[in-house]
Design an enzyme around this catalytic site. Structure first.
Site, PDB file in Angstrom:
ATOM      1  N   LYS A 296       5.855   4.410 -15.756  1.00 58.24           N
ATOM      2  CA  LYS A 296       6.488   5.523 -15.090  1.00 58.24           C
ATOM      3  C   LYS A 296       7.342   4.866 -13.875  1.00 58.24           C
ATOM      4  CE  LYS A 296       5.887   8.572 -11.771  1.00 58.24           C
ATOM      5  NZ  LYS A 296       7.064   8.264 -11.019  1.00 58.24           N
TER       6      LYS A 296
ATOM      7  N   GLY B 111       1.722   2.197  -4.405  1.00 58.79           N
ATOM      8  CA  GLY B 111       2.479   3.174  -3.575  1.00 58.79           C
ATOM      9  C   GLY B 111       1.611   3.465  -2.369  1.00 58.79           C
ATOM     10  N   SER B 112       1.799   4.724  -2.034  1.00 63.52           N
ATOM     11  CA  SER B 112       1.216   5.307  -1.006  1.00 63.52           C
ATOM     12  C   SER B 112      -0.505   5.652  -1.044  1.00 63.52           C
ATOM     13  CB  SER B 112       1.765   6.638  -0.202  1.00 63.52           C
ATOM     14  OG  SER B 112       1.342   7.694  -1.432  1.00 63.52           O
TER      15      SER B 112
ATOM     16  N   VAL C  69      -1.106   9.004  -2.595  1.00 60.10           N
ATOM     17  CA  VAL C  69      -0.882   9.184  -3.895  1.00 60.10           C
ATOM     18  C   VAL C  69      -2.203   8.297  -4.640  1.00 60.10           C
ATOM     19  CG1 VAL C  69       0.309   8.950  -5.887  1.00 60.10           C
ATOM     20  CG2 VAL C  69       1.439   9.692  -3.793  1.00 60.10           C
ATOM     21  N   GLY C  70      -2.497   7.284  -4.111  1.00 55.40           N
ATOM     22  CA  GLY C  70      -3.597   6.364  -4.688  1.00 55.40           C
ATOM     23  C   GLY C  70      -4.674   7.160  -4.683  1.00 55.40           C
TER      24      GLY C  70
ATOM     25  N   GLU D 207      -2.756  -0.280  -5.301  1.00 53.44           N
ATOM     26  CA  GLU D 207      -2.554  -1.019  -3.995  1.00 53.44           C
ATOM     27  C   GLU D 207      -1.626  -0.119  -3.272  1.00 53.44           C
ATOM     28  OE1 GLU D 207      -0.120  -2.458  -1.777  1.00 53.44           O
ATOM     29  OE2 GLU D 207       1.020  -3.498  -3.321  1.00 53.44           O
TER      30      GLU D 207
ATOM     31  N   CYS E  34       5.349  -3.707   1.258  1.00 53.24           N
ATOM     32  CA  CYS E  34       3.785  -3.147   1.543  1.00 53.24           C
ATOM     33  C   CYS E  34       3.509  -4.237   2.372  1.00 53.24           C
ATOM     34  CB  CYS E  34       2.871  -3.000   0.270  1.00 53.24           C
ATOM     35  SG  CYS E  34       3.655  -2.799  -1.070  1.00 53.24           S
TER      36      CYS E  34
ATOM     37  N   GLU F 110       1.474   3.166   8.936  1.00 51.49           N
ATOM     38  CA  GLU F 110       2.361   2.562   8.184  1.00 51.49           C
ATOM     39  C   GLU F 110       3.615   3.196   8.352  1.00 51.49           C
ATOM     40  OE1 GLU F 110       2.481   2.763   3.960  1.00 51.49           O
ATOM     41  OE2 GLU F 110       2.593   0.485   3.911  1.00 51.49           O
TER      42      GLU F 110
HETATM   43  C1  UN1 Z   1       5.443  -5.383  -1.648  1.00 52.63           C
HETATM   44  O1  UN1 Z   1       4.963  -5.912  -0.812  1.00 52.63           O
HETATM   45  O2  UN1 Z   1       5.605  -4.213  -2.087  1.00 52.63           O
HETATM   46  O3  UN1 Z   1       4.378 -10.786  -1.382  1.00 52.63           O
HETATM   47  C2  UN1 Z   1       5.316  -6.377  -3.005  1.00 52.63           C
HETATM   48  C3  UN1 Z   1       5.578 -10.334  -1.605  1.00 52.63           C
HETATM   49  C4  UN1 Z   1       6.448  -9.898  -2.804  1.00 52.63           C
HETATM   50  C5  UN1 Z   1       5.909  -8.865  -3.251  1.00 52.63           C
HETATM   51  C6  UN1 Z   1       5.887  -7.638  -2.245  1.00 52.63           C
HETATM   52  N1  UN1 Z   1       6.031 -11.090  -3.705  1.00 52.63           N
HETATM   53  O4  UN1 Z   1       6.180 -10.292  -0.552  1.00 52.63           O
END
Ligand code: UN1
Length: 506
Positions: free
Chosen positions: A179, A231-232, A235-236, A254, A288, A390
């Protein structure tokens, strides 16, 4: 640069190798110009989500019995298709998620690297031989796939992150229901089209579209063995709570970060500035792993602030399809509103606001989600929300520190622990930060972004639950079995256990 308008994609679900339900329940639009519809998509019903899971379940036995090397070879074909389509994929991604096309290209390459890694892994050892106390016994550690993996992914890496999850899951013999984010369904659908073109058997990769409730239908389905989620935290957390009632559900989650770059007084100054800018503002701060805190040792603090004053206004935020721009818009209006709220909070909590950040309405007639960077100085205090929460946007705090112990204390005083970077020329200091900071991905003399796929990608605290993805995902999508074979003609037990059955020997 912009070319003729592209007709909207007609979204469908893919269940058991069939494209179904071409409904237009929701649309995805270009965050650079919200008037441009990238595609219309069906939102999967619970029944459709269950059908997708059932298709994956039905495809599992044959796929698991397929040679690992033949499974891997499907990824070689997928790699060729991704190479063929790199530029069109990058442009579609730029239109749908607003990242600059150069970054989108890098992301397609990152996805390709995952596919190549998986292909190569097909011929590498996939278990261990261990000794037994009994000379006639051979013992092995072998991995088995769990079964059905639900892959629920974010909009900010709509191509690479799904491949971090789909790749290892499929290689190990699992089947998948994917999804994509409701903000980037077109890129998700294009990826599944490529899987099908590469010859992955029907039912091995199924696609459902939609938002939270569709994801929840997958998570609630007891036939799903593993949920891979990025995601957030909220939700996780919910996925983990729902999953806790299922007997052997694995969740690999994550869930964001509050990442810091630590600039020591012995740093190479220009490197430290570049690392700070890239960490904070590449991808418009929407990784992230983006940094929203730059900790700078006191003697460098004023100089570093001054350089930010000079460099930040030169960063060009604009059309994602123009490769000369530094970065593009935020993903949607809700993201703009959220970041503006944090910018406003920064004006209350900060010592000095250097750039307040605000909407860039002159681009695309104000129809996009553009924000300029917000930069401020702030002395560390534990109750400052801007130092803890965040933000996920172009918003960064410049925080002074005195000693390395202070820097660690400040860096770790956040609920998250995803990525961090330290800028120093001193290997002892580097080691101190390596050992004392809370993180999953640590960098020295680099930005805190830019991971490569053959490393594990995950975090601690609210950032992750100990199941990293990319190369690390094999641990979540397989379970280890102990397999012990006796080559003798009689039974001998370990630990000195006797085999005497009592009375006459059998
Ligand atoms: C993310 O941070 O949402 O390490 C993924 C990075 C990328 C992946 C980031 N290879 O900046």
């Amino acid at each position: 640069m912009r070319t003729a308008p592209v007709p909207p994609m007609q979204g469908r679900l893919s269940i058991d190798g069939e494209w179904v339900s071409p409904r237009a329940d929701f649309s995805s639009s270009n965050p650079a110009d919200l008037a441009e519809v990238v595609g219309t998509f069906p939102s999967a019903t619970t029944g459709e989500a269950d059908q997708a899971v059932a298709a994956a379940r039905a495809a599992f036995p044959a796929w698991r019995r397929t040679s690992r090397i033949l499974r891997a070879e499907c990824f070689d074909r997928l790699a060729q298709l991704i190479k063929r389509d790199t530029d069109t994929l990058a442009r579609l991604m730029a239109r749908e998620c607003g990242k600059n096309v150069t970054e989108c290209r890098a992301e397609v390459v990152e996805g390709l690297h995952m596919v190549q890694y998986v292909f190569g892994s097909g011929r590498t050892p996939c278990g261990e031989i261990v000794a037994s106390e009994i000379a006639e016994k051979d013992a092995f550690v072998r991995r088995k796939p769990w079964g059905v993996v639900a892959v629920i992914t974010p909009w900010n890496f709509p191509f690479a992150v799904p491949l971090w999850m789909l790749g290892p899951s499929l290689l190990e013999g699992n089947t998948c229901v994917f999804k994509p984010s409701e903000d980037t369904p077109a890129v998700g659908q294009r990826l599944v089209e490529l899987f099908i073109e590469a010859g992955f058997p029907a039912g091995t990769v199924n696609l459902v579209h939609g938002d939270g409730p569709v994801g929840e239908s997958l998570v609630r389905n007891p036939s799903v063995n593993v949920v891979c989620f990025t995601g957030s935290y909220e939700v996780g957390r919910r996925i983990q709570e729902i999953s806790a009632s299922l007997p052997d559900r694995i969740v690999a989650a994550e869930m964001g970060g509050k990442n810091a770059v630590i600039v020591c007084d012995d740093a190479r100054f220009d490197l430290a500035v570049t690392a700070g800018i890239l960490s904070a503002f590449k991808t418009t701060g929407q990784r992230c792993v983006s940094a929203s805190r730059i900790l700078i040792q006191e003697s460098l603090y004023d100089r570093y602030i001054q350089r930010f004053r000079e460099v930040v206004p030169r960063l060009r935020f604009g059309d994602p399809l123009d490769p000369s721009n530094f970065a593009g818009p935020l993903i949607n209006r809700a993201a703009v509103e959220k970041v503006l709220r944090y910018n406003a909070l920064a004006t209350e909590e900060a010592t000095d606001v250097i750039f307040p950040g605000g909407e860039l309405t002159s681009i695309h007639g104000g129809r996009g989600c553009y924000l300029s960077p917000c930069v401020y100085t702030i002395a560390y205090r534990p109750d400052a929300r801007v130092l803890r929460e965040e933000v996920f946007g172009p918003h960064v705090a410049l925080v002074p520190f005195q000693t390395d112990e202070d820097a660690v204390r400040i860096a770790n005083d956040a609920d998250y622990g995803l990525s961090m970077a330290v800028i120093t020329e001193n290997y002892r200091r580097m080691r101190f930060f390596r050992d004392e900071c809370d993180y999953g991905m640590g960098y020295v003399n680099l930005p805190c972004i830019g991971a490569e796929v053959h490393l594990p990608f995950g975090g601690v605290k609210k950032s992750g639950n100990g199941h990293p993805s990319a190369a690390g995902l094999i641990e979540a999508v397989t379970h280890k079995t102990a397999w012990t074979v006796n080559h003798g003609t009689e039974i001998k037990m370990a630990q000195g256990l006797t085999t005497d059955l009592g009375g006459e020997a059998a």
